[in-house]
Motif scaffolding. Sequence first.
Motif, PDB file in Angstrom:
ATOM      1  N   VAL A  80       9.540  -2.914   6.480  1.00  0.00           N
ATOM      2  CA  VAL A  80       8.940  -2.131   5.394  1.00  0.00           C
ATOM      3  C   VAL A  80       9.709  -2.347   4.092  1.00  0.00           C
ATOM      4  N   SER A  81      11.011  -2.581   4.198  1.00  0.00           N
ATOM      5  CA  SER A  81      11.816  -2.785   2.992  1.00  0.00           C
ATOM      6  C   SER A  81      11.320  -3.967   2.165  1.00  0.00           C
ATOM      7  N   GLU A  82      10.609  -4.902   2.819  1.00  0.00           N
ATOM      8  CA  GLU A  82      10.115  -6.073   2.093  1.00  0.00           C
ATOM      9  C   GLU A  82       8.857  -5.765   1.284  1.00  0.00           C
ATOM     10  N   TRP A  83       8.124  -4.721   1.690  1.00  0.00           N
ATOM     11  CA  TRP A  83       6.859  -4.446   0.972  1.00  0.00           C
ATOM     12  C   TRP A  83       6.776  -3.038   0.405  1.00  0.00           C
ATOM     13  N   LEU A 126      13.122  -0.552   9.895  1.00  0.00           N
ATOM     14  CA  LEU A 126      11.809   0.092   9.898  1.00  0.00           C
ATOM     15  C   LEU A 126      10.736  -0.977   9.703  1.00  0.00           C
ATOM     16  N   TYR A 127       9.888  -1.129  10.716  1.00  0.00           N
ATOM     17  CA  TYR A 127       8.816  -2.135  10.646  1.00  0.00           C
ATOM     18  C   TYR A 127       7.444  -1.514  10.453  1.00  0.00           C
ATOM     19  N   THR A 128       7.291  -0.247  10.816  1.00  0.00           N
ATOM     20  CA  THR A 128       5.983   0.396  10.690  1.00  0.00           C
ATOM     21  C   THR A 128       6.163   1.793  10.105  1.00  0.00           C
ATOM     22  N   ILE A 129       5.104   2.273   9.481  1.00  0.00           N
ATOM     23  CA  ILE A 129       5.089   3.659   9.021  1.00  0.00           C
ATOM     24  C   ILE A 129       4.182   4.438   9.972  1.00  0.00           C
ATOM     25  N   LEU A 133       1.914   1.741  11.507  1.00  0.00           N
ATOM     26  CA  LEU A 133       1.144   0.693  10.834  1.00  0.00           C
ATOM     27  C   LEU A 133       2.115  -0.292  10.180  1.00  0.00           C
ATOM     28  N   GLY A 134       1.948  -1.562  10.511  1.00  0.00           N
ATOM     29  CA  GLY A 134       2.825  -2.588   9.996  1.00  0.00           C
ATOM     30  C   GLY A 134       2.054  -3.749   9.380  1.00  0.00           C
ATOM     31  N   ILE A 135       2.781  -4.603   8.678  1.00  0.00           N
ATOM     32  CA  ILE A 135       2.179  -5.769   8.018  1.00  0.00           C
ATOM     33  C   ILE A 135       2.820  -7.030   8.598  1.00  0.00           C
ATOM     34  N   ALA A 145      -0.530  -3.115   1.982  1.00  0.00           N
ATOM     35  CA  ALA A 145       0.305  -1.936   1.742  1.00  0.00           C
ATOM     36  C   ALA A 145      -0.531  -0.783   1.179  1.00  0.00           C
ATOM     37  N   LYS A 146      -1.516  -1.118   0.369  1.00  0.00           N
ATOM     38  CA  LYS A 146      -2.389  -0.084  -0.179  1.00  0.00           C
ATOM     39  C   LYS A 146      -3.159   0.631   0.949  1.00  0.00           C
TER      40      LYS A 146
END
Length: 450
Positions: free
Chosen positions: A124-127, A156-159, A335-337, A348-349
Amino acid sequence: MNRSRLLRVLALTVAGVVGLGGLGACGDSGGVGGGKNADQATTKDGEKVTLRYWTWFPPEATLRATIAAFERDNPTIKIELRIFEAADYQKQLPLALNGGENLDVVGVQVSAMTNSVREQLRPVSEWEKNLPAGWHDKLAAGPVKQAETSAKDGKLYTIPMGSLGSAVMLYNAAMLADLGIAVPKTADELAAAAAKVRAAKPDVTPVVFSGEPYWQEEMLFTIAGQSSPTLSDDVFAGRKAWNSPEMVMALTQYKSLFDKGIVGTDVLSLKGGRPAELFTGGKAAFYVDGSWQSSMLSESYRKANKIELADVGAAAFPVVAGGKPAARAFAEGGLGIPKKSTHVAQAAKFVEYMTMGKGVDSWGKDLVLVPTAKSYTADGSVLTSKAARDGYAAITTVINTAGSARDSNQSFLNQVEGNAILDVLRGQSTPQAAADKLQAEWTSGRYTAK
């Protein structure tokens, strides 16, 4: 409900799109292994972008409605959804990501899947630069931390969309009102309520829950958590012994529900969906299960599922011997990217919309997860009675203040733990003997402490 059954039940920006026009290469940071991040697609102003989204949760009807609302608000983003059955998804998503499938947003079962897919996800830190400033403050800290610590590398990979917790107690609000029974807050009050139900309605079982081995851990650590909130985490992490005084006390307190006649040992023969059948059929006054059963608080859900209960409420499980209400809870619906996404800003939106934006109001109506978004309040059209509103608030509170994670060592639970607890409840073992057995097995080398 064991994990596989639960998952079946779940079968289930930033600010913006940095101007969809002129999205240049977002850069290739290289990620953390498992392949490189894909370069970002370049789009013209007003050009529509299609995001490929795979998940298993929420149910398709809920997802379709939520996605339609997102697309109305974001006309240059289209969501191409593929939804799977939960158990199959655990296999299909890692295969797809490792095979180079260019997905943009993926749902992740936080406890079960994070480490099987994290090397193909962007931290998540990347996006997070695509999320609103201060996005952490919009979310409950506990589930986000659980999602972070689920990954072996601590990133952290997902929210997480929300949390699940257990045990909580549903009750037949109409029946309690007819009998003049207040919602019990202690075991003694529950005992009095059970006696009153038995006297007035001999064909009704006062309190039901699953008698299957897996469920006994949920009950044990819910009761233990009332006086020792972190005991479950401590035991599974090896910081406390299974035969510690706290564990012996918890076993003794759980057994006391049977000794006092609050729960009959016949309840331990209830398997599968039988406890729910008794409750929804009006043959049980109190039903102890997980927060995923909160949908029954909804009048429209009951009508749609032909549940002929006039009113349903919920509460934390009554306090047995001091302390305060407790439950174990865990983040779910991450939820991850993926690294292969070429539309990170747009993805991300969508993640923002689903985890802290307007989408939460849409899928939250199902009441399956307690949303991570702090701003969420249950829709008044869903919770139409005071018992339902108070019940949902009680469940939300006990989950958001959970002292331990809802997690288990499945091999230990299935092979040793569940039956050892049942032996105590049936009077076939003392709490101390059962605790000693649990500790001996736990340290046998056949099971791994986390």
